[in-house]
Design a protein around this motif. Sequence first.
Motif, short mmCIF file in Angstrom:
data_model
loop_
_atom_site.label_atom_id
_atom_site.label_comp_id
_atom_site.label_asym_id
_atom_site.label_seq_id
_atom_site.Cartn_x
_atom_site.Cartn_y
_atom_site.Cartn_z
N ILE A 118 3.14 -9.31 -16.13
CA ILE A 118 4.16 -8.62 -15.55
C ILE A 118 3.86 -7.54 -14.81
O ILE A 118 4.21 -7.16 -13.86
N ILE A 119 2.79 -6.73 -15.41
CA ILE A 119 2.47 -5.58 -14.67
C ILE A 119 1.92 -5.92 -13.45
O ILE A 119 2.12 -5.14 -12.48
N LEU A 120 0.78 -6.82 -13.25
CA LEU A 120 0.43 -7.31 -11.96
C LEU A 120 1.26 -7.64 -10.89
O LEU A 120 1.48 -7.34 -9.95
N LEU A 121 2.24 -8.54 -11.32
CA LEU A 121 3.45 -8.86 -10.63
C LEU A 121 4.18 -7.84 -10.15
O LEU A 121 4.72 -7.80 -8.92
N PHE A 122 4.65 -6.84 -10.86
CA PHE A 122 5.33 -5.58 -10.55
C PHE A 122 4.39 -4.96 -9.34
O PHE A 122 5.06 -4.27 -8.51
N CYS A 123 3.11 -4.78 -9.55
CA CYS A 123 2.37 -4.08 -8.68
C CYS A 123 2.36 -4.82 -7.30
O CYS A 123 2.64 -4.31 -6.13
N PHE A 124 2.31 -6.19 -7.49
CA PHE A 124 2.13 -6.87 -6.05
C PHE A 124 3.76 -6.71 -5.19
O PHE A 124 3.66 -6.68 -4.09
N GLY A 125 4.62 -6.71 -6.19
CA GLY A 125 6.13 -6.45 -5.60
C GLY A 125 6.17 -5.14 -5.04
O GLY A 125 6.80 -5.15 -3.79
N LEU A 126 5.67 -4.02 -5.50
CA LEU A 126 5.71 -2.76 -4.69
C LEU A 126 5.07 -2.93 -3.54
O LEU A 126 5.27 -2.25 -2.62
N ASN A 127 3.69 -3.63 -3.56
CA ASN A 127 3.11 -3.52 -2.10
C ASN A 127 3.66 -4.20 -1.21
O ASN A 127 3.70 -3.96 0.15
N GLY A 128 4.45 -5.45 -1.57
CA GLY A 128 5.00 -6.18 -0.54
C GLY A 128 6.28 -5.52 -0.17
O GLY A 128 6.58 -5.46 1.47
N GLN A 129 7.03 -4.43 -0.77
CA GLN A 129 8.03 -3.75 -0.20
C GLN A 129 7.69 -2.77 0.64
O GLN A 129 8.31 -2.15 1.29
N SER B 124 -3.29 -11.70 16.45
CA SER B 124 -2.14 -11.19 16.27
C SER B 124 -2.40 -9.87 15.47
O SER B 124 -3.18 -9.62 14.61
N LEU B 125 -1.33 -8.88 15.67
CA LEU B 125 -1.54 -7.45 15.00
C LEU B 125 -0.57 -7.44 13.78
O LEU B 125 -0.36 -6.55 13.03
N GLU B 126 -0.22 -8.59 13.31
CA GLU B 126 0.77 -8.80 11.95
C GLU B 126 -0.04 -9.12 10.91
O GLU B 126 -0.15 -10.21 10.46
N ILE B 127 -0.46 -8.07 10.03
CA ILE B 127 -0.51 -6.63 9.96
C ILE B 127 -1.75 -6.42 10.27
O ILE B 127 -2.79 -6.98 9.74
N SER B 128 -2.06 -5.32 11.14
CA SER B 128 -3.46 -5.03 11.76
C SER B 128 -4.42 -4.69 10.47
O SER B 128 -3.76 -4.02 9.34
N LYS B 129 -5.63 -4.90 10.65
CA LYS B 129 -6.67 -4.41 9.48
C LYS B 129 -6.96 -2.79 9.82
O LYS B 129 -7.60 -2.25 8.92
N ASN B 130 -6.68 -2.38 11.07
CA ASN B 130 -6.89 -1.06 11.40
C ASN B 130 -5.92 0.04 10.96
O ASN B 130 -4.69 -0.24 10.67
N GLU B 131 -6.16 1.14 10.86
CA GLU B 131 -5.46 2.39 10.69
C GLU B 131 -4.24 2.38 11.55
O GLU B 131 -3.14 3.18 11.30
N GLU C 284 -4.60 -2.09 25.15
CA GLU C 284 -4.68 -1.85 23.61
C GLU C 284 -5.51 -0.44 23.34
O GLU C 284 -6.55 -0.07 23.96
N ILE C 285 -4.95 -0.09 22.23
CA ILE C 285 -5.65 1.12 21.63
C ILE C 285 -5.72 1.13 20.09
O ILE C 285 -4.55 0.77 19.65
N TRP C 286 -6.81 1.25 19.44
CA TRP C 286 -6.88 1.16 18.19
C TRP C 286 -7.80 2.17 17.48
O TRP C 286 -8.40 2.86 18.03
N ASN D 274 -0.33 -1.45 11.59
CA ASN D 274 -1.17 -0.78 10.82
C ASN D 274 -1.53 -1.75 9.71
O ASN D 274 -1.07 -2.70 9.66
N LYS D 275 -1.99 -1.16 8.64
CA LYS D 275 -2.28 -2.03 7.45
C LYS D 275 -0.83 -2.41 6.59
O LYS D 275 -1.21 -3.20 5.84
N THR D 276 0.05 -1.64 6.74
CA THR D 276 1.39 -1.79 6.09
C THR D 276 2.45 -2.27 7.10
O THR D 276 3.53 -2.85 6.57
#
Length: 221
Positions: free
Chosen positions: A8-19, A51-58, A71-73, A156-158
Amino acid sequence: MKNNIGIIILLFCFGLNGQNKIMEYPTEPNGEKSYTYNYFKKILIDLSVDSLEISKNEFHFRFITPRHILEIWKTKDLKPKGKIISFVEKQPDSMNLEYHNNEIKKKYYKLESNLKQKRTIHIYKKLTELQLDKIPSSTMPIGESKKNLILLEFSNKTDYKFKEFWVSNEKTKQNEFDKKIIGFDKLMTSTMNYEQLYNDLVDSLPNGCFNMANGFVKCIK
């Protein structure tokens, strides 16, 4: 029971990251992604450009024109870097009606050039100052022809944002957002020497016929 609590805790954490992830792009009236977004996405796939969805860069930014991509990264610990991708569409060697189907893979020839560090830093600072990623996208009104289309991509990453701006040529119809976008477009125009980019690209082309832009075809022998 302990295992269930852990799950349950893991699912909650992943849910927050997705949001925390934001995906923003213009949409058609029916809720689908805009034609412009889908068209550019198709070109990127055919060009073998990531694709930039979602970029690995800051930070990752693209300024898009019909035949050039600036492009600038910025990675976590490095200074901003920049490059320009110039590209043309390779025409088939013989009449091939199927080739003109937008669904099939097209052949492109591309040339990359590095952007000078001083100019890269200047654009990066301007982007930070203007906060163009926070300006809402606009759509072209039906029957309106005096509009300039300006396409920007931020990631960016998110977060991922595809910005589609239709800006009027008439100053009386321009709002404060439009003026910011037009000012930035002028900076891009001064950065990208289109004549030089065109000449460099043509000089590098192999034999064949190429759609240079807007239906203009140039053949190299």
